[in-house]
Design an enzyme around this catalytic site. Structure first.
Site, PDB file in Angstrom:
ATOM      1  N   GLY A 172      59.526  36.805  56.364  1.00 36.18           N
ATOM      2  CA  GLY A 172      58.209  36.932  55.705  1.00 36.18           C
ATOM      3  C   GLY A 172      57.841  38.013  54.906  1.00 36.18           C
ATOM      4  CB  VAL A 173      59.546  41.508  54.286  1.00 34.65           C
ATOM      5  CG1 VAL A 173      59.671  42.542  53.275  1.00 34.65           C
ATOM      6  CG2 VAL A 173      59.106  42.146  55.474  1.00 34.65           C
ATOM      7  N   PRO A 214      60.533  42.128  45.429  1.00 29.85           N
ATOM      8  CG  PRO A 214      59.153  43.943  44.426  1.00 29.85           C
ATOM      9  CD  PRO A 214      59.771  43.628  45.829  1.00 29.85           C
ATOM     10  N   GLY A 238      64.754  44.792  40.543  1.00 33.17           N
ATOM     11  CA  GLY A 238      64.690  46.198  41.118  1.00 33.17           C
ATOM     12  C   GLY A 238      65.406  47.233  40.414  1.00 33.17           C
ATOM     13  N   GLY A 291      68.057  49.949  40.041  1.00 32.86           N
ATOM     14  CA  GLY A 291      69.249  50.624  40.786  1.00 32.86           C
ATOM     15  C   GLY A 291      69.641  52.035  40.435  1.00 32.86           C
ATOM     16  CE1 TYR A 318      75.386  53.291  45.446  1.00 34.28           C
ATOM     17  CE2 TYR A 318      72.933  52.974  44.933  1.00 34.28           C
ATOM     18  CZ  TYR A 318      74.141  52.547  45.157  1.00 34.28           C
ATOM     19  OH  TYR A 318      74.344  50.914  45.239  1.00 34.28           O
ATOM     20  CG  HIS A 361      76.936  50.847  50.710  1.00 31.85           C
ATOM     21  ND1 HIS A 361      76.515  52.101  50.141  1.00 31.85           N
ATOM     22  CD2 HIS A 361      77.042  50.051  49.529  1.00 31.85           C
ATOM     23  CE1 HIS A 361      76.634  51.963  48.703  1.00 31.85           C
ATOM     24  NE2 HIS A 361      77.003  50.524  48.490  1.00 31.85           N
TER      25      HIS A 361
END
Length: 291
Positions: free
Chosen positions: A14-15, A18, A21, A23, A53, A111
């Site tokens: 349910g979350v 958007p 995004g 990056g 990153y 990842h």
């Protein structure tokens, strides 16, 4: 989102996430605070980073500098392979939280599909149950690995972030995700400009019909398929352009034309070969001790 139109994908729990995004892969420590602040000023409410990153602290600084209310931001990070395993993953999430300057994360992904993914997964499940993470998922998991993760975990992955662009459309992977209730996120939506992506005549022709750029056509093609797109730019005008895609719609004919561009081949490398494992063993050694 004030002054902006945005669309969302609803995850299995349910979350809402958007569809666009920001990056931050390959954005330097020096540039990240400014870039993240400018992205938020432009209207982005979804920021995607990762432990590997090496810019989480700088992303956190950019968020702080923006003055945005934390509850208005969707924040993702990813667990690096060397932090896999139950205890290691718990510790690494704590470090990520401190670097990002927050007490919770909206989405955390594994990842890569190598090493102790199950130990790491159990840790994310615990943090999810504890309310530290709002949603959990994976990245670069091919259909068989994703099916395995869905079948043999208490809490199924809610998202899978994979390379997706007009030349590598992930049609079969998409079918598998839809079947299993997993949202798709697209890294490298522009293929990093390789194979002359930005001057592709088919995409350019469609863009001209709508008064939009090739980049905007690509992002609209993704979001119309309910795929979350994660474009990157260090230039504010490009950030604005990439976000300005919800005021037009591609026709069924245009979507079919873009579908014809699919080569079904990665523009980078596959993650399901012995050579891919060797590559990531090298990455782990390379990045050991780096901050």
């Amino acid at each position: 989102m004030e002054g902006k139109t945005v669309e969302y994908v609803k995850l299995a729990n349910g979350v809402e996430i958007p569809k666009i995004g920001y990056g931050v892969f390959q954005i330097s420590k020096d540039d990240a605070p400014r870039c993240v602040r400018e992205a938020i000023e432009t209207g982005y409410r979804h920021i995607d980073t990762a432990q590997s990153y090496f810019n989480e602290a700088e992303v956190g600084q950019g968020i702080k500098d923006s003055g945005i209310d934390r509850k208005d931001l969707f924040l993702t990070t990813k667990i690096w392979i060397s932090n896999y395993g139950y205890e290691n993953t718990l510790r690494s999430v704590d470090v990520s939280l401190k670097k990002l300057g927050t007490d919770y994360l909206d989405l955390v992904l594994l990842h890569q599909p190598f090493s102790d993914t199950y130990g790491a997964r159990r840790a994310l499940e615990k943090l999810y149950k504890d309310g530290v993470i709002r949603a959990i998922g994976v990245s670069n998991f091919y259909p068989d690995r994703l099916a395995d993760m869905v079948a043999f975990n208490e809490i199924a992955p809610m998202a899978d972030q994979v390379e997706t662009n007009p030349l590598n459309q992930q049609i079969e992977a998409r079918k598998n995700m839809v079947k299993r209730g997993v949202a798709q996120e697209a890294w490298a939506p522009f293929g990093e400009g390789m194979q002359n992506m930005f001057s592709n005549p088919t995409l350019a022709r469609i863009g001209e019909a709508h008064g939009k750029s090739v980049a905007q056509v690509i992002l609209r093609w993704l979001t119309q398929r309910d795929i979350v797109a994660l474009p990157k730019s260090t230039h504010k005008e490009r950030m604005e352009e990439n976000l300005n895609i919800f005021d037009f719609r591609l026709s069924d004919s245009e979507m079919a034309t873009i579908a014809g561009l699919d080569t079904k081949t990665s523009m980078f490398f596959r993650h399901d070969t012995p050579e891919a494992v060797d590559r990531f063993v090298g990455y782990v050694k390379e990045r050991a001790g780096r901050e």
